[in-house]
Every structure is written in structure tokens, then in C-alpha cells.
Design an enzyme around this catalytic site. Structure first.
Site, PDB file in Angstrom:
ATOM      1  N   ASP A   7       0.999  -1.095   0.065  1.00  0.00           N
ATOM      2  CA  ASP A   7       0.005  -0.054  -0.061  1.00  0.00           C
ATOM      3  C   ASP A   7       1.077   1.308   0.031  1.00  0.00           C
ATOM      4  O   ASP A   7       1.355   1.686   1.110  1.00  0.00           O
ATOM      5  CB  ASP A   7      -0.890  -0.008   1.266  1.00  0.00           C
ATOM      6  CG  ASP A   7      -1.627   1.138   1.223  1.00  0.00           C
ATOM      7  OD1 ASP A   7      -2.485   1.714   0.280  1.00  0.00           O
ATOM      8  OD2 ASP A   7      -1.999   1.749   2.479  1.00  0.00           O
ATOM      9  N   GLU A  67      -3.017  -1.959  -4.939  1.00  0.00           N
ATOM     10  CA  GLU A  67      -4.255  -1.316  -5.175  1.00  0.00           C
ATOM     11  C   GLU A  67      -4.323  -0.439  -6.241  1.00  0.00           C
ATOM     12  O   GLU A  67      -3.433   0.429  -6.365  1.00  0.00           O
ATOM     13  CB  GLU A  67      -4.870  -0.799  -3.850  1.00  0.00           C
ATOM     14  CG  GLU A  67      -6.341  -0.819  -3.905  1.00  0.00           C
ATOM     15  CD  GLU A  67      -7.162  -0.084  -2.808  1.00  0.00           C
ATOM     16  OE1 GLU A  67      -7.594   0.939  -2.724  1.00  0.00           O
ATOM     17  OE2 GLU A  67      -7.020  -0.921  -1.984  1.00  0.00           O
ATOM     18  N   ASP A 139      -1.823   1.043   7.195  1.00  0.00           N
ATOM     19  CA  ASP A 139      -1.503   0.832   5.754  1.00  0.00           C
ATOM     20  C   ASP A 139      -0.915  -0.446   5.616  1.00  0.00           C
ATOM     21  O   ASP A 139      -1.013  -1.346   4.532  1.00  0.00           O
ATOM     22  CB  ASP A 139      -0.230   1.853   5.625  1.00  0.00           C
ATOM     23  CG  ASP A 139      -0.663   3.161   5.989  1.00  0.00           C
ATOM     24  OD1 ASP A 139      -1.301   3.647   4.968  1.00  0.00           O
ATOM     25  OD2 ASP A 139      -0.188   3.863   6.864  1.00  0.00           O
TER      26      ASP A 139
END
Lengths: 168, 168
Positions: A7, A67, A139
Site C-alpha cells: 500500500d 491497489e 497501511d
């Protein structure tokens, strides 16, 4: 199959390592890389790149997952995120890992079974699925979630590939 | 002093190499790195990172310079630019080069002497200052411009450092 979820962020880059054995998901490690607050941009990118490089050397994952970003608050924050994301993806690519990209909706569907799940639900499910003693840092939890998504999607890929399909 | 100017972009990353000898600026090379149109994001970043890495190996610049970005059209293009910029800055940082960042206004002031100069004027002045046979490709010309800006600003730094100041 060992999967590194990432992330990326300019101030904090979460990572999460899981192993998939058959249908079991096993948590290996998670954490957050934080460049020093006063670091210059090149120093920040260097910290992210080297930090992830070390984790990859230590755990030898075969896949990375990150992502997809469709919406950012504004151009300036999108630029910062992009720079961190570029450094993170390069760390994986330089180590020879294929990098899967998944939308937030795909991640939520994979983890919670519902594409519009709230952040808290995702964190709870990450904890439950990986049998963590407590909810991981935000995170790091997001990084674990995208790793879980990659594990599920490789299941699907294997199914789609039919009887001869191997886990990819 | 050898300076590598970089104009990062997801589709085209310009580079320009100049040498500063005393007050003379000498053009060494310029060009544009273009990842294949159908390349994935990791492939694009890899192409930029490796391409600049090769140029750095070939010419051994001591400094890199890149334009600061304050405004981007929208979050999505800012994200793409950020990713390319991250890869470009990392290529320099990994090779141990300090990376100078300069605003568009600083670049225009250094090249044309006027911070609000039009793009065409900047390209003409880059051609004239470096005695190029013709105007360089747009991204390469922008990269040469930021390299020239770095050369000028190091002049200024040397002056500010006083009689004992060396070119940095």
C-alpha cells in the site's frame, strides 16, 4: 505461493506478506515503511525502494500486488502518491516479481465478500482471515488486504484455466 | 561538471546531457525514452528506470535535475506523471546523483532570462545556447532546459559561497 501486498504512500508505505498453501492463507509479516519526516523527495523514494527491496530479499515472494488508484483528492496529492507508487512498483519489478493491480472494489469483495464494505470491516476481516492477534496498522492492513485479493484472484485464474490449471 | 536533465513522463521521458566548463555549456546528448505503447505500468516504469540508468552509466553525470510540478491537469494525469517521475528520480538516486528540482519559472528565467517566456522561446534559446543544429524534440529540449537551469544555479551557489566557493 508467497505474495507481497503493498500500500504505497509518500509518508507511509504499508507491506504485508502472506503465503497461500492450497486454500489456506498464512500471515508471514506486515509493517509500515516511514521515510523520515524531513526527508527530501529523492530520499523518500529511495527509502521506499530500498525498504521493499530488503523485504523482498528476506522473504522471496513470487508475486506483488498493489491497489489501483482511480480517485485522488487533488492533483498535488495524486502526484505524491504516484511518485511513491512508482518507487514501490519498481522495487517489485526490479526483483523480477509480476505486479498485480486490483481495484478497491475487488479488494473489498475478496476480503469481505462485499465491494462497498467499510474500511473497519476490511480491517476486521484481514485480522480474522490471517488470525492476527490484533488489527494491523492501517497501511499494513491495506497491504495485507490486497495480498489476500491476489491470492483469491489466482484461485479464480486457476479455476478458469480448467483442470490443468495450476496456481499462478 | 556533467549534468543530466530529465523531463519525466509516462509516455515519453526526455533526457538531456550537458557539460559545464567554466562558463561554457557544451551539449553532449539528448533524446527521449518511449516505453512501448501497450506496455503495462510496471513495464513502463522499468523502461524509464533502466533507460536512464544506461544513460547515467554511459555518461557518468555528477548531477541530475528535474522540473518541479505544481500544477497537473487532473488527479489521474498527476498520478501517471508522479509514477514516471518517481522512476526517473530513483534512477538518479540509485546511481548516487544528487537531484535538483527547479520550478518552471526558474527554468525559464535561467534559459530565456524571463520567467514567463513561451515554450517556443525556451526551445529556441536551448538550441542557441547549446549550438544545436536544430530544435530538439520537445521532451528532450525540456530536459536540456532544466539541465541548463541547474548549471546556472550552481554558478549562483558558487558566487553565494564567496571567494572560496567552488562550482558545485
Amino acid at each position: 505461493m508467497r505474495i507481497l501486498g503493498i500500500d504505497p504512500g509518500s509518508r507511509a508505505t504499508g507491506y504485508g506478506l502472506i503465503v497461500k498453501e492450497g486454500n489456506r492463507l498464512i500471515h508471514v509479516d506486515n509493517g509500515v515503511i516511514r521515510p523520515p519526516e524531513k526527508a527530501t523527495l529523492p530520499e523518500r523514494l529511495h527509502t521506499i525502494f530500498l525498504g521493499l527491496g530488503e523485504i523482498i530479499s528476506e522473504y522471496s515472494p513470487q508475486y506483488a500486488a498493489v491497489e489501483q488508484v482511480f480517485v485522488a483528492r487533488n492533483p498535488q496529492s495524486a502526484l505524491k502518491l504516484g511518485q511513491a507508487r512508482g518507487a514501490a512498483i519498481l522495487a517489485a519489478t526490479q526483483a523480477g516479481l509480476p505486479v498485480g493491480e486490483y481495484s478497491a472494489m475487488q479488494v473489498k469483495s475478496a476480503v469481505v465478500g462485499y465491494g462497498r464494505a467499510a474500511k473497519g470491516q476490511v480491517q476486521q476481516m484481514v485480522k480474522a482471515l490471517l488470525k492476527l492477534p490484533e488489527i494491523a496498522q492501517e497501511d499494513a492492513s491495506d497491504a495485507l488486504a490486497v495480498a489476500i485479493c491476489h491470492a483469491h484472484s489466482s484461485n479464480l485464474n486457476a479455476k478458469l484455466a480448467g483442470a490443468g490449471g495450476r496456481n499462478r
